[in-house]
Design an enzyme around this catalytic site. Structure first.
Site, PDB file in Angstrom:
ATOM      1  N   ASN A 270      47.947  43.509  34.820  1.00 40.86           N
ATOM      2  CA  ASN A 270      47.746  42.359  33.919  1.00 40.86           C
ATOM      3  C   ASN A 270      46.764  42.640  32.776  1.00 40.86           C
ATOM      4  O   ASN A 270      46.976  42.225  31.648  1.00 40.86           O
ATOM      5  CB  ASN A 270      47.348  41.105  34.705  1.00 40.86           C
ATOM      6  CG  ASN A 270      46.111  41.313  35.546  1.00 40.86           C
ATOM      7  OD1 ASN A 270      45.786  42.438  35.930  1.00 40.86           O
ATOM      8  ND2 ASN A 270      45.408  40.250  35.824  1.00 40.86           N
TER       9      ASN A 270
ATOM     10  N   GLU B 275      39.230  43.005  44.690  1.00 43.27           N
ATOM     11  CA  GLU B 275      39.345  41.854  43.781  1.00 43.27           C
ATOM     12  C   GLU B 275      40.795  41.410  43.834  1.00 43.27           C
ATOM     13  O   GLU B 275      41.674  42.103  43.319  1.00 43.27           O
ATOM     14  CB  GLU B 275      38.975  42.250  42.350  1.00 43.27           C
ATOM     15  CG  GLU B 275      37.543  42.679  42.167  1.00 43.27           C
ATOM     16  CD  GLU B 275      36.544  41.577  42.474  1.00 43.27           C
ATOM     17  OE1 GLU B 275      36.911  40.387  42.366  1.00 43.27           O
ATOM     18  OE2 GLU B 275      35.408  41.904  42.845  1.00 43.27           O
TER      19      GLU B 275
ATOM     20  N   CYS C  32      43.804  36.760  36.845  1.00 39.18           N
ATOM     21  CA  CYS C  32      43.421  36.189  38.143  1.00 39.18           C
ATOM     22  C   CYS C  32      42.481  35.006  37.968  1.00 39.18           C
ATOM     23  O   CYS C  32      42.307  34.216  38.886  1.00 39.18           O
ATOM     24  CB  CYS C  32      42.812  37.261  39.039  1.00 39.18           C
ATOM     25  SG  CYS C  32      41.507  38.178  38.228  1.00 39.18           S
TER      26      CYS C  32
ATOM     27  N   GLU D 294      31.875  42.818  41.718  1.00 38.75           N
ATOM     28  CA  GLU D 294      31.774  43.835  40.679  1.00 38.75           C
ATOM     29  C   GLU D 294      30.769  43.333  39.642  1.00 38.75           C
ATOM     30  O   GLU D 294      30.291  42.210  39.726  1.00 38.75           O
ATOM     31  CB  GLU D 294      33.149  44.080  40.046  1.00 38.75           C
ATOM     32  CG  GLU D 294      34.143  44.670  41.029  1.00 38.75           C
ATOM     33  CD  GLU D 294      35.486  45.044  40.396  1.00 38.75           C
ATOM     34  OE1 GLU D 294      36.039  44.222  39.652  1.00 38.75           O
ATOM     35  OE2 GLU D 294      35.968  46.154  40.664  1.00 38.75           O
TER      36      GLU D 294
END
Ligand code: TXE
Length: 479
Positions: free
Chosen positions: A149, A247, A281, A460
């Site tokens: 993405n 993630e 996301c 992260e």
């Protein structure tokens, strides 16, 4: 065009000599070929990384920083080429690639290159008897696996901290969007990154990704992608006691109270819903609106959605491009059908879109807004990851918190109200790792980024990302 792996500082054909077709989703046709690599290519990459590790891990931080800053500069210098590659691979608008994806990839390198110049370590005095200090050392060989993405944006979000920490990498971009990672190889060579420090193996998840995750020499895996893939990766890596950063997906709520700044809220809610065709996301796909402004919000939201310019991603005025692949296009359409079966009313979109000219076979879906669905139906619980959002009214704060927290995900949320006390109170009760008050996707790379529940494990960003790629050792000195 035949792409290649980047192993030991040079481009190499896959050992199998076989390739996968790479499709331009806006045209619906093949435009390049991606190496269909195997575990043998991964093995070559691991050997190169092992050979490079002793030197790279001992390279002074200032020198590592200098090389990473050079990579950042070269990404910026090649902005046009990289943005075009990203747009062609993903179907995203060229303007988005130019303004967001590629600048952020450069920023990732810049951020971690400078961070390591300002690190410090902890010390603990134990009464008058001992001094403990914490030594952080690069963990070794690491695997970085990224999705389609935000290809270069997320690829570099993993690679930059790993390189800054002194690790050597075997990385795999998505097989759907290999081009910018391929181009990054040459940039790294030009910047003076020693051979073998970064190795990029192209190919399928169940071959290359699997081989990286299962390789005994790779100590840590940083993965961004679907929750089901994350679950599988954890099942392979956990018994090997690898460090894991996952993630995963999201089903993020946008919570709109009646006392919001209306114009700003509608504008940003539309952006949060449809940026990158809803394939981020962090996109807000469940929009909860306080009942007293529901109709007004709905009217304005639909009007602004319909005003979005959808078309050829190569056109600089395009705001919404194509869905990333034929398979994903069908997945998103199947969710629109499911929403109808569940009793949803389509307020706009809900159909494929024919873009005239060279894009007539592209995978375009009109931005879709749906209402009349309960919070707990599948459409409102499962990640669609496309330009499809639902609107739902609510009456009380307790009710909307329940709706927001009802999914298996917990990645991001945005809350809209001018009442700051209420904003903070609601933020504290939402089960999400990232909460935006009166904004969306406003990022500071120093902040922890990641999800709760099935949205992932670990964070992260900032020191947490550097820490992930390091092993922590306590050294105790008796005084
Ligand atoms: O992602 P995959 P897919 C969500 C979104 C989407 C769904 C599936 O809902 O519809 O996930 O998308 C590699 N071992 N997100 O199937 O498969 C793969 O090659 C190791 C959310 O395209 O998870 C790619 O490089 N690696 C998301 C990466 O994993 C494996 C972004 C991600 O692909 C592997 C993308 C394996 N066994 C999709 N199988 C987000 N959180 O941003 C696959 N891969």
């Amino acid at each position: 065009m035949y792409l290649a792996n980047y192993i030991n500082g040079s481009y190499q054909a896959p050992l199998s000599q076989s390739y996968l077709p790479n499709i331009n989703p806006a045209l619906g046709s093949v435009y390049s070929h991606v190496p269909d690599s195997t575990a043998e290519d991964v093995e070559q990459a691991v050997i190169a990384a092992q050979n490079a590790f002793p030197l790279w891990s001992k390279t002074p931080a200032a020198e590592r920083s200098r090389i990473l800053l050079k990579i950042a500069d070269l990404i910026n210098e090649n902005l046009e080429q990289l943005a075009k590659a990203e747009s062609t691979d993903t179907g995203k608008p060229i303007t988005l690639a130019k303004n967001m994806d590629i600048p952020r990839a450069a920023a990732n390198f810049h951020f971690f290159a400078t961070a390591i110049l300002h690190s410090h370590t902890e010390a603990h005095h134990t009464d008058q008897t001992a001094l403990n200090y914490t030594l952080k050392q690069p963990i070794g060989l690491v695997g970085c696996i990224s999705p389609w993405n935000l290809p270069l944006y997320l690829f570099t979000w993993k690679i930059a901290p790993a390189l800054a920490a002194g690790c050597c990498i075997v990385a795999k971009p998505s097989e759907l969007t290999p081009l910018t990672a391929y181009l990054l190889g040459e940039i790294c060579t030009k910047a003076g990154l020693p051979a073998g420090v970064l190795n990029i193996v192209q190919g399928l998840g169940n071959k290359v990704g699997q081989a990286i995750v299962a390789h005994p020499k790779i100590k840590a895996i940083s993965f961004t992608g679907g929750t089901a893939t994350g679950k599988h990766i954890a099942s392979v890596a956990a018994p090997m006691f690898k460090k894991l950063s996952l993630e995963l997906g999201g089903k993020n709520p946008t919570i709109v109270f009646a006392d919001c700044n209306f114009e700003e809220t509608v504008q940003t809610a539309v952006r949060a819903a449809f940026t990158n065709q809803g394939q981020i996301c962090l996109c807000g796909s469940r929009i909860f609106i306080e009942r007293s402004i529901y109709d007004k919000f709905k009217t304005a939201f639909i009007a602004q959605t319909q005003a979005l310019k959808q078309g050829n991603p190569a056109d600089s005025s395009t705001q919404i491009g194509a869905t990333v692949s034929e398979a994903h296009y069908h997945k998103v359409l199947s969710y629109i059908n499911l929403a109808k079966e569940e009793g949803g009313k389509i307020l706009c979109g809900g159909t494929t879109l024919k873009v005239a000219g060279e894009c007539e076979n592209g995978y375009f879906i009109a931005p879709t807004v749906i209402e009349n669905l309960p919070f707990d139906c599948r459409t409102n619980q499962e990640e669609i990851f496309g330009a499809v959002v639902t609107l739902q009214p609510f009456d009380t704060t307790e009710e909307v918190i329940q709706y927001a927290n009802s999914t298996a995900y917990g990645l991001a949320a945005s809350i809209w109200t001018e009442n700051l006390r209420k904003a903070h109170q609601v933020a504290a009760q939402i089960e999400s790792g990232v909460i935006w008050l009166n904004c969306w996707l406003l990022r500071d790379l120093r902040t922890p980024f990641g999800g709760m529940k099935q949205s992932g494990v670990g964070r992260e960003g900032g020191w947490e990302a550097l820490d992930f790629f390091m092993e922590t050792k306590n050294i105790c000195v008796k005084l």
